[in-house]
Design a protein around this motif. Structure first.
Motif, PDB file in Angstrom:
ATOM      1  N   ALA A 180     -12.002 -64.477  23.438  1.00  0.00           N
ATOM      2  CA  ALA A 180     -12.031 -65.545  22.443  1.00  0.00           C
ATOM      3  C   ALA A 180     -13.166 -65.329  21.445  1.00  0.00           C
ATOM      4  N   ALA A 181     -14.317 -64.857  21.924  1.00  0.00           N
ATOM      5  CA  ALA A 181     -15.432 -64.574  21.015  1.00  0.00           C
ATOM      6  C   ALA A 181     -15.077 -63.439  20.062  1.00  0.00           C
ATOM      7  N   ARG A 182     -14.377 -62.435  20.561  1.00  0.00           N
ATOM      8  CA  ARG A 182     -13.960 -61.310  19.702  1.00  0.00           C
ATOM      9  C   ARG A 182     -13.001 -61.807  18.626  1.00  0.00           C
ATOM     10  N   TRP A 183     -12.031 -62.623  19.037  1.00  0.00           N
ATOM     11  CA  TRP A 183     -11.078 -63.166  18.070  1.00  0.00           C
ATOM     12  C   TRP A 183     -11.794 -64.007  17.022  1.00  0.00           C
ATOM     13  N   SER A 184     -12.747 -64.801  17.460  1.00  0.00           N
ATOM     14  CA  SER A 184     -13.462 -65.665  16.528  1.00  0.00           C
ATOM     15  C   SER A 184     -14.250 -64.838  15.520  1.00  0.00           C
ATOM     16  N   THR A 221      -3.010 -69.859   8.467  1.00  0.00           N
ATOM     17  CA  THR A 221      -2.454 -69.633   7.139  1.00  0.00           C
ATOM     18  C   THR A 221      -1.986 -70.961   6.565  1.00  0.00           C
ATOM     19  N   GLU A 222      -1.462 -70.931   5.346  1.00  0.00           N
ATOM     20  CA  GLU A 222      -1.067 -72.170   4.680  1.00  0.00           C
ATOM     21  C   GLU A 222       0.031 -72.906   5.438  1.00  0.00           C
ATOM     22  N   ASP A 223       0.904 -72.178   6.161  1.00  0.00           N
ATOM     23  CA  ASP A 223       1.981 -72.833   6.885  1.00  0.00           C
ATOM     24  C   ASP A 223       1.564 -73.252   8.289  1.00  0.00           C
ATOM     25  N   GLY A 224       0.274 -73.092   8.618  1.00  0.00           N
ATOM     26  CA  GLY A 224      -0.230 -73.544   9.900  1.00  0.00           C
ATOM     27  C   GLY A 224      -0.189 -72.503  10.989  1.00  0.00           C
ATOM     28  N   THR A 225       0.418 -71.355  10.748  1.00  0.00           N
ATOM     29  CA  THR A 225       0.467 -70.311  11.762  1.00  0.00           C
ATOM     30  C   THR A 225      -0.853 -69.547  11.779  1.00  0.00           C
ATOM     31  N   LEU A 226      -1.057 -68.797  12.852  1.00  0.00           N
ATOM     32  CA  LEU A 226      -2.308 -68.049  12.991  1.00  0.00           C
ATOM     33  C   LEU A 226      -2.249 -66.757  12.208  1.00  0.00           C
ATOM     34  N   SER A 227      -3.361 -66.446  11.595  1.00  0.00           N
ATOM     35  CA  SER A 227      -3.465 -65.149  10.956  1.00  0.00           C
ATOM     36  C   SER A 227      -3.820 -64.115  12.004  1.00  0.00           C
ATOM     37  N   SER A 228      -3.500 -62.867  11.748  1.00  0.00           N
ATOM     38  CA  SER A 228      -3.840 -61.809  12.686  1.00  0.00           C
ATOM     39  C   SER A 228      -5.303 -61.439  12.508  1.00  0.00           C
ATOM     40  N   PRO A 229      -6.030 -61.230  13.622  1.00  0.00           N
ATOM     41  CA  PRO A 229      -7.438 -60.854  13.490  1.00  0.00           C
ATOM     42  C   PRO A 229      -7.559 -59.500  12.829  1.00  0.00           C
ATOM     43  N   SER A 230      -8.485 -59.405  11.903  1.00  0.00           N
ATOM     44  CA  SER A 230      -8.667 -58.145  11.213  1.00  0.00           C
ATOM     45  C   SER A 230      -9.453 -57.185  12.081  1.00  0.00           C
ATOM     46  N   SER A 250     -12.200 -73.316   8.006  1.00  0.00           N
ATOM     47  CA  SER A 250     -12.762 -74.321   8.892  1.00  0.00           C
ATOM     48  C   SER A 250     -13.560 -73.606   9.965  1.00  0.00           C
ATOM     49  N   PRO A 251     -14.524 -74.290  10.580  1.00  0.00           N
ATOM     50  CA  PRO A 251     -15.342 -73.622  11.593  1.00  0.00           C
ATOM     51  C   PRO A 251     -14.480 -73.137  12.755  1.00  0.00           C
ATOM     52  N   PRO A 252     -14.761 -71.964  13.298  1.00  0.00           N
ATOM     53  CA  PRO A 252     -14.019 -71.498  14.464  1.00  0.00           C
ATOM     54  C   PRO A 252     -14.323 -72.395  15.657  1.00  0.00           C
ATOM     55  N   PRO A 253     -13.434 -72.474  16.620  1.00  0.00           N
ATOM     56  CA  PRO A 253     -13.670 -73.346  17.769  1.00  0.00           C
ATOM     57  C   PRO A 253     -14.863 -72.898  18.598  1.00  0.00           C
ATOM     58  N   GLU A 254     -15.555 -73.871  19.176  1.00  0.00           N
ATOM     59  CA  GLU A 254     -16.601 -73.561  20.134  1.00  0.00           C
ATOM     60  C   GLU A 254     -15.957 -72.990  21.400  1.00  0.00           C
ATOM     61  N   LEU A 255     -16.754 -72.326  22.216  1.00  0.00           N
ATOM     62  CA  LEU A 255     -16.257 -71.772  23.470  1.00  0.00           C
ATOM     63  C   LEU A 255     -16.907 -72.513  24.626  1.00  0.00           C
TER      64      LEU A 255
END
Length: 353
Positions: free
Chosen positions: A185-189, A197-206, A218-223
């Motif tokens: 989760a930390a790596r993804w964050s 994305t604009e339609d609410g789906t998740l973007s792929s981690p770069s 928006s701020p990434p979620p806390e862990l």
């Protein structure tokens, strides 16, 4: 659903409200015979009814449950074949997790409209490390689908999960644990994988080489992680979770007060103010309900004089008191748990379960 409230807002004295209706779903159902004051407490806490203003909850906690927590519970599921594959061994969500099921409850909808966030639990259960990234994406996506693209995912509560197969001898080496989920989760964050994305789906981690330095919308979620103060204090395990990225530790409930307080003293001596602690508070309603929670927390009543004393007290009260008086006893017990939490070091909130 579960709810989280800041400790400063928790009532010092819990009033009894005659309205016993609540639309909030519960992960652990109350005993069928329980009612009156015990359920009124739930209504007061969740809906802010009664003489006071109630508790201003900051988050709705979405669970991620296995099909059952015990082998006997799994064997009772006669609707499917008993095999590791059907139990979710392949790492997919076919273990019929009860999280994110159905739409929002009335309480959840009202809370989210008031700006309350969501804490999404993500359980490893029978998954290996290579499967954690896909499962994280699945759970966050399902959370946004249920609560809406604009809902704020305040935190990811990363847990190992309660699937009984995790207790098998080979499971420790074959399966991932909560620290691995925290690291993923930390790596993804860090790579922006929780941006929508604009339609609410998740973007792929770069990838690290192509990640942008621009801030997320928006701020990434806390862990967050979980610890069990009714078990032996394990500094190395907790340190591993904190190093993996956890900033808040949610505890199992203080069913055994001496053991619970002793764990906190050891934790404070080992880590000081290294992390925030949120104490779980169940609304116990019967001897059966108490025994259920002790089992969930891994407490053997036969092997614990402290647990035996608590169970005997509940048995004596349930046998000698009327239904309403026993409900009031349960309220006083819950009130005592809140007061206990208020006096412990580094406790910043309550998790009403």
């Amino acid at each position: 659903s579960f709810c989280f409230a800041p400790l400063a807002s928790a009532p010092k004295r819990l009033a009894i409200d005659g309205n016993t209706n609540t639309n909030t779903s519960r992960c652990v159902p109350t005993d069928g015979a329980a009612g009156g004051a015990a359920r009124a407490l739930e209504s007061q806490l969740l809906q802010g009814k009664g003489k006071g203003k109630g508790i201003p909850f900051r988050a709705v906690v979405q669970p991620d449950l296995p099909p059952a927590n015990t082998w006997s519970g799994l064997l009772k599921q006669k609707s499917k074949a008993f095999s590791l594959s059907s139990l979710g061994w392949n790492g997919s969500s076919n273990d019929k997790s009860k999280s994110n099921a159905g739409g929002q409850t009335a309480f959840e909808a009202e809370s989210l409209a008031d700006g309350v966030g969501v804490v999404q639990t993500v359980a490893v259960n029978l998954r290996r490390e290579a499967q954690l990234g896909a499962y994280l994406r699945e759970k966050v996506g399902a959370c946004r689908e249920k609560y809406g693209a604009d809902a704020r995912i305040r935190a990811l509560l990363c847990v190992s999960g309660g699937h009984p197969a995790r207790q098998l001898p080979f499971a420790r080496h074959a399966l991932a644990d909560s620290a691995a989920m925290l690291r993923e989760a930390a790596r993804w964050s860090a790579l922006g994988g929780f941006a929508a994305t604009e339609d609410g789906t998740l973007s792929s981690p770069s990838s690290p080489s192509s990640s942008s330095s621009s801030p997320l919308p928006s701020p990434p979620p806390e862990l967050w992680c979980v610890e069990n103060p009714l078990a032996k204090f394990d500094a190395a395990r907790l340190e591993g979770k904190l190093e993996a990225g956890a900033t808040t530790v949610v505890t199992q409930p203080p069913l055994l007060r001496e053991s619970f307080a002793g764990w906190f003293q050891q934790c404070d001596a080992a880590f000081g103010d290294a992390g925030n602690l949120v104490v779980g508070i169940p609304c116990l309603t019967s001897v059966k309900n108490l025994l259920f929670w002790l089992e969930i927390c891994g407490v053997s009543v036969q092997g614990s004089p402290e647990a035996q004393a608590v169970v005997r007290e509940f048995e004596r009260m349930q046998e000698s008191l009327s239904g309403d008086d026993f409900d009031r006893f349960c309220l006083q017990h819950t009130e005592g748990l809140v007061q206990l939490a208020a006096g412990l070091p580094n406790v910043t909130g309550l998790h009403f379960m």
